[in-house]
Write a protein that holds these residues in place. Structure first.
Motif, mmCIF file in Angstrom:
data_model
loop_
_atom_site.group_PDB
_atom_site.id
_atom_site.type_symbol
_atom_site.label_atom_id
_atom_site.label_comp_id
_atom_site.label_asym_id
_atom_site.label_seq_id
_atom_site.Cartn_x
_atom_site.Cartn_y
_atom_site.Cartn_z
ATOM 1 N N GLU A 207 0.871 -1.081 0.007
ATOM 2 C CA GLU A 207 0.073 -0.087 0.121
ATOM 3 C C GLU A 207 0.841 1.203 -0.184
ATOM 4 O O GLU A 207 0.308 2.346 -0.482
ATOM 5 C CB GLU A 207 -0.859 -0.041 1.215
ATOM 6 N N GLU A 208 2.168 1.273 0.639
ATOM 7 C CA GLU A 208 2.790 2.420 0.611
ATOM 8 C C GLU A 208 3.619 2.758 -0.370
ATOM 9 O O GLU A 208 3.748 3.817 -0.580
ATOM 10 C CB GLU A 208 3.787 2.392 2.022
ATOM 11 N N ARG A 209 3.911 1.813 -1.165
ATOM 12 C CA ARG A 209 5.121 2.116 -2.039
ATOM 13 C C ARG A 209 4.558 2.733 -3.264
ATOM 14 O O ARG A 209 3.528 2.621 -3.818
ATOM 15 C CB ARG A 209 5.505 0.719 -2.663
ATOM 16 N N GLU A 210 5.469 3.836 -3.707
ATOM 17 C CA GLU A 210 5.121 4.573 -4.987
ATOM 18 C C GLU A 210 6.204 4.093 -6.255
ATOM 19 O O GLU A 210 5.771 4.336 -7.251
ATOM 20 C CB GLU A 210 5.249 6.003 -4.852
ATOM 21 N N ASP A 211 7.075 3.510 -5.716
ATOM 22 C CA ASP A 211 8.130 2.915 -6.536
ATOM 23 C C ASP A 211 7.925 1.384 -6.718
ATOM 24 O O ASP A 211 7.612 0.534 -5.622
ATOM 25 C CB ASP A 211 9.419 3.365 -6.255
ATOM 26 N N HIS A 212 7.953 0.901 -7.934
ATOM 27 C CA HIS A 212 7.354 -0.416 -8.255
ATOM 28 C C HIS A 212 5.796 -0.784 -7.224
ATOM 29 O O HIS A 212 5.916 -1.615 -6.378
ATOM 30 C CB HIS A 212 8.400 -1.664 -7.570
ATOM 31 N N PRO A 213 4.931 -0.025 -7.393
ATOM 32 C CA PRO A 213 3.664 -0.161 -6.602
ATOM 33 C C PRO A 213 2.794 -1.134 -7.142
ATOM 34 O O PRO A 213 2.953 -1.618 -8.284
ATOM 35 C CB PRO A 213 2.906 1.271 -6.810
ATOM 36 N N TYR A 214 1.928 -1.701 -6.334
ATOM 37 C CA TYR A 214 1.006 -2.696 -6.586
ATOM 38 C C TYR A 214 -0.393 -2.205 -6.570
ATOM 39 O O TYR A 214 -1.404 -2.598 -7.150
ATOM 40 C CB TYR A 214 1.092 -4.157 -5.748
ATOM 41 N N LYS A 215 -0.369 -1.066 -5.837
ATOM 42 C CA LYS A 215 -1.902 -0.668 -5.447
ATOM 43 C C LYS A 215 -2.691 0.108 -6.627
ATOM 44 O O LYS A 215 -3.620 0.502 -6.557
ATOM 45 C CB LYS A 215 -1.707 0.458 -4.377
ATOM 46 N N TYR A 216 -1.965 0.395 -7.753
ATOM 47 C CA TYR A 216 -2.427 0.875 -8.922
ATOM 48 C C TYR A 216 -3.033 -0.190 -10.020
ATOM 49 O O TYR A 216 -3.429 -0.138 -11.138
ATOM 50 C CB TYR A 216 -1.557 1.887 -9.704
ATOM 51 N N GLY A 217 -3.013 -1.603 -9.736
ATOM 52 C CA GLY A 217 -3.398 -2.513 -10.567
ATOM 53 C C GLY A 217 -2.506 -3.253 -11.383
ATOM 54 O O GLY A 217 -2.955 -4.057 -11.974
ATOM 55 N N TYR A 218 -1.227 -2.959 -11.019
ATOM 56 C CA TYR A 218 -0.297 -3.735 -11.894
ATOM 57 C C TYR A 218 0.972 -4.290 -10.953
ATOM 58 O O TYR A 218 1.103 -3.518 -9.770
ATOM 59 C CB TYR A 218 0.314 -2.995 -12.905
ATOM 60 N N GLY A 219 1.500 -5.294 -11.197
ATOM 61 C CA GLY A 219 2.585 -5.809 -10.587
ATOM 62 C C GLY A 219 3.575 -6.483 -11.243
ATOM 63 O O GLY A 219 4.475 -5.896 -12.022
ATOM 64 N N MET A 220 3.883 -7.799 -11.120
ATOM 65 C CA MET A 220 5.272 -8.375 -11.513
ATOM 66 C C MET A 220 5.593 -8.244 -13.143
ATOM 67 O O MET A 220 6.347 -7.938 -13.386
ATOM 68 C CB MET A 220 5.105 -9.896 -11.193
ATOM 69 N N LEU A 221 4.349 -8.216 -13.809
ATOM 70 C CA LEU A 221 4.739 -8.229 -15.337
ATOM 71 C C LEU A 221 5.057 -6.736 -15.418
ATOM 72 O O LEU A 221 6.015 -6.579 -16.481
ATOM 73 C CB LEU A 221 3.152 -8.167 -15.932
ATOM 74 N N MET A 222 4.675 -5.684 -14.872
ATOM 75 C CA MET A 222 5.251 -4.550 -15.201
ATOM 76 C C MET A 222 6.314 -3.846 -14.407
ATOM 77 O O MET A 222 6.776 -2.883 -14.245
ATOM 78 C CB MET A 222 3.993 -3.441 -15.060
ATOM 79 N N HIS A 223 6.891 -4.673 -13.732
ATOM 80 C CA HIS A 223 8.191 -4.676 -12.759
ATOM 81 C C HIS A 223 9.332 -5.450 -13.604
ATOM 82 O O HIS A 223 9.503 -5.216 -14.596
ATOM 83 C CB HIS A 223 7.959 -5.058 -11.598
ATOM 84 N N GLY A 224 9.970 -6.374 -12.967
ATOM 85 C CA GLY A 224 10.964 -7.027 -13.374
ATOM 86 C C GLY A 224 10.734 -7.994 -14.354
ATOM 87 O O GLY A 224 11.616 -8.339 -15.173
ATOM 88 N N ALA A 225 9.525 -8.604 -14.681
ATOM 89 C CA ALA A 225 9.354 -9.510 -15.546
ATOM 90 C C ALA A 225 9.367 -9.132 -16.789
ATOM 91 O O ALA A 225 9.733 -9.874 -17.764
ATOM 92 C CB ALA A 225 7.768 -10.171 -15.415
ATOM 93 N N TYR A 226 9.359 -7.776 -17.158
ATOM 94 C CA TYR A 226 9.372 -7.346 -18.514
ATOM 95 C C TYR A 226 10.640 -7.753 -19.201
ATOM 96 O O TYR A 226 10.898 -8.051 -20.458
ATOM 97 C CB TYR A 226 9.215 -5.874 -18.738
ATOM 98 N N HIS A 227 11.809 -7.766 -18.566
ATOM 99 C CA HIS A 227 13.128 -8.285 -19.038
ATOM 100 C C HIS A 227 12.951 -9.421 -19.797
ATOM 101 O O HIS A 227 13.473 -9.814 -20.799
ATOM 102 C CB HIS A 227 14.206 -8.242 -17.845
ATOM 103 N N TYR A 228 12.164 -10.337 -19.065
ATOM 104 C CA TYR A 228 12.160 -11.726 -19.554
ATOM 105 C C TYR A 228 11.159 -12.048 -20.607
ATOM 106 O O TYR A 228 11.171 -12.883 -21.376
ATOM 107 C CB TYR A 228 12.151 -12.609 -18.313
ATOM 108 N N VAL A 229 10.035 -11.151 -20.543
ATOM 109 C CA VAL A 229 8.945 -11.273 -21.586
ATOM 110 C C VAL A 229 9.830 -10.869 -22.751
ATOM 111 O O VAL A 229 9.545 -11.233 -23.924
ATOM 112 C CB VAL A 229 8.043 -10.193 -21.423
#
Length: 456
Positions: A207-229
């Motif tokens: 809930e707190e994070r603004e860097d690599h947040p989850y509270k806006y509806g996106y998570g792993m895919l829009m974080h580190g996973a994109y390297h591997y996508v």
């Protein structure tokens, strides 16, 4: 002689300060850059000023924008465009490195494309938002507009990602696969990739994070996973090299895990040690289901459109709930690796009945206690081949590589872009990876149901 330029760094976080600033300074020493400026948000002023005080190579100017969080637009062109226009009028040439949180990439990238200003944007390229929430269905339309506009207004637009200059993934594996596929006229028939992120966030941090947040509806895919996508997209597109006339489409089906599932997935005694075992953890109550994913596992098929025949089968797994090195309840100050991430990647690509290559790459933490920001990498590449059929081949081979640093490939991309020689990670090259990202994100919203999209 090529003129030097003024660099604008939008978003001055720990990665920029620690990983890329030496490359920026080297570009200044080489005559590519005359100076640089920093643009960040007002609520980050204290943290950014503290980083800047530690530098010997300081920016010429620093600009702070009003806090945009209450307006759900995150970066208002009305606030940043006048600053960039002022710099353009003062400097003979600008280039812009967009290192903001992903939800703010699009307005800066659109400005660069429309004004023919060279840009380097962090991965993923965009995360379209609608009413303050991630809207994955808008990824490809947004990318198509940006790519078309960039083609009509020449400038160099590149994307920062791990798997374009990687000595193992790109130069040891993909290049060898391409050569073999052409020589043997063999398609890629099986592809499996698992990226274990080793990320441990506590519920309050979701809930707190603004860097690599989850509270806006996106998570792993829009974080580190994109390297591997991106890595998977490069491998899957090899079929077009061998069979350029084929029209291929892919179908993907996914399941995910989310912050709301964590209390059932982390052992209670360890959650209690972190004061993280409260069942009603979210202040959003029933809306906790709107948080982005921590883990996603997908199965896919690639088939010929004309015949309906299957060409490639495979799996993609991007998981954060895997072994971490976090042992602290409260995040120590000045620690970049806040959630103790330590990754493991296992990728296997198979060419029919002829050849398979498997690469495993994993982090090797150095040091103890909270001194976990130094992490090396180790890689193992093994092959299995039908040596009875293919002359001068071995049934099995294995190579190991030590002393790797994943960040070296990012630095190579940065150095190439700073010297205007980057040619492996252009904006248009990321249309397919972002198309796959959209399909994966949409498939998470219909668990187990196939989502079909054009591959090649």
């Amino acid at each position: 002689m090529e003129q030097s330029y003024h660099l604008v760094v939008v978003g001055f976080d720990e990665i920029v300060a620690n990983k890329y600033l030496p490359s920026i300074q080297a570009a200044k020493n080489a005559g590519h850059i005359e100076s640089y400026s920093v643009l960040d948000l007002e609520y980050e002023r204290q943290a950014v000023d503290a980083r800047l005080r530690e530098l010997t190579f300081k920016p010429e100017t620093v600009f702070y924008l009003p806090d945009p969080r209450q307006r759900t637009c995150w970066d208002d062109p009305g606030a940043f465009v006048p600053i960039l226009e002022q710099l353009r009028s003062q400097k003979h040439q600008l280039r812009i490195y967009i290192a903001t949180e992903v939800k703010a990439h699009e307005p800066y990238l659109r400005y660069c494309v429309e004004n023919q200003v060279d840009s380097l944007v962090e991965k993923p390229v965009v995360a379209p938002m609608l009413d303050g929430r991630f809207d994955p269905n808008r990824i490809e339309p947004t990318m198509q507009r940006l790519v078309r506009a960039a083609a009509a207004r020449p400038a160099q637009h590149s994307v920062m990602t791990l798997s374009r200059y990687h000595p193992i993934y790109n130069e040891r594996v993909i290049d060898a696969l391409r050569d073999r596929m052409l020589a043997q006229e063999a398609p890629l028939t099986s592809f499996h990739l698992r990226a274990a992120g080793g990320v441990w966030n506590l519920h309050r941090e979701f809930e707190e994070r603004e860097d690599h947040p989850y509270k806006y509806g996106y998570g792993m895919l829009m974080h580190g996973a994109y390297h591997y996508v991106d890595l998977a997209a490069q491998c899957l597109s090899l079929n077009a090299t061998v069979f350029p006339s084929l029209e291929l489409e892919a179908s993907v089906s996914s399941f995910g895990a989310f912050p709301r599932d964590q209390c059932s997935r982390v052992p209670v005694k360890f959650a209690q040690a972190f004061d993280d075992d409260a069942p009603g953890w979210s202040s959003r109550g029933e809306n906790e289901s709107r948080f982005g994913e921590t883990d996603i596992v997908s199965v896919f098929r690639v088939r010929e459109v004309a015949s309906g025949r299957t060409v490639t089968l495979g799996t993609l797994s991007f998981e954060q709930t895997t072994p971490s090195i976090r042992h602290w309840k409260d995040i120590p100050p000045n620690l970049y690796n806040k959630n103790g991430r330590t990754s493991f990647v296992d990728m296997e690509a198979q060419l029919s009945t002829l050849h398979t290559v498997n690469v495993q790459c994993f982090d090797v933490p150095r040091g103890a206690g909270v001194a976990v920001d130094r992490i090396d990498a180790f890689a193992r590449v093994s092959t299995r081949t039908n040596a009875a059929l293919l002359n001068d081949e071995c049934f099995n081979t294995e190579e190991t590589f030590e002393g790797l640093f994943h960040s070296d490939s990012n630095r190579r991309l940065m150095q190439r872009w700073l010297s205007r020689s980057e040619d492996r990670s252009r904006l248009a090259d990321h249309l397919l990876p972002m198309r796959i990202t959209q399909a994966l994100a949409v498939s998470l919203r219909v668990p187990g149901q196939p989502v079909t999209f054009r591959l090649l």
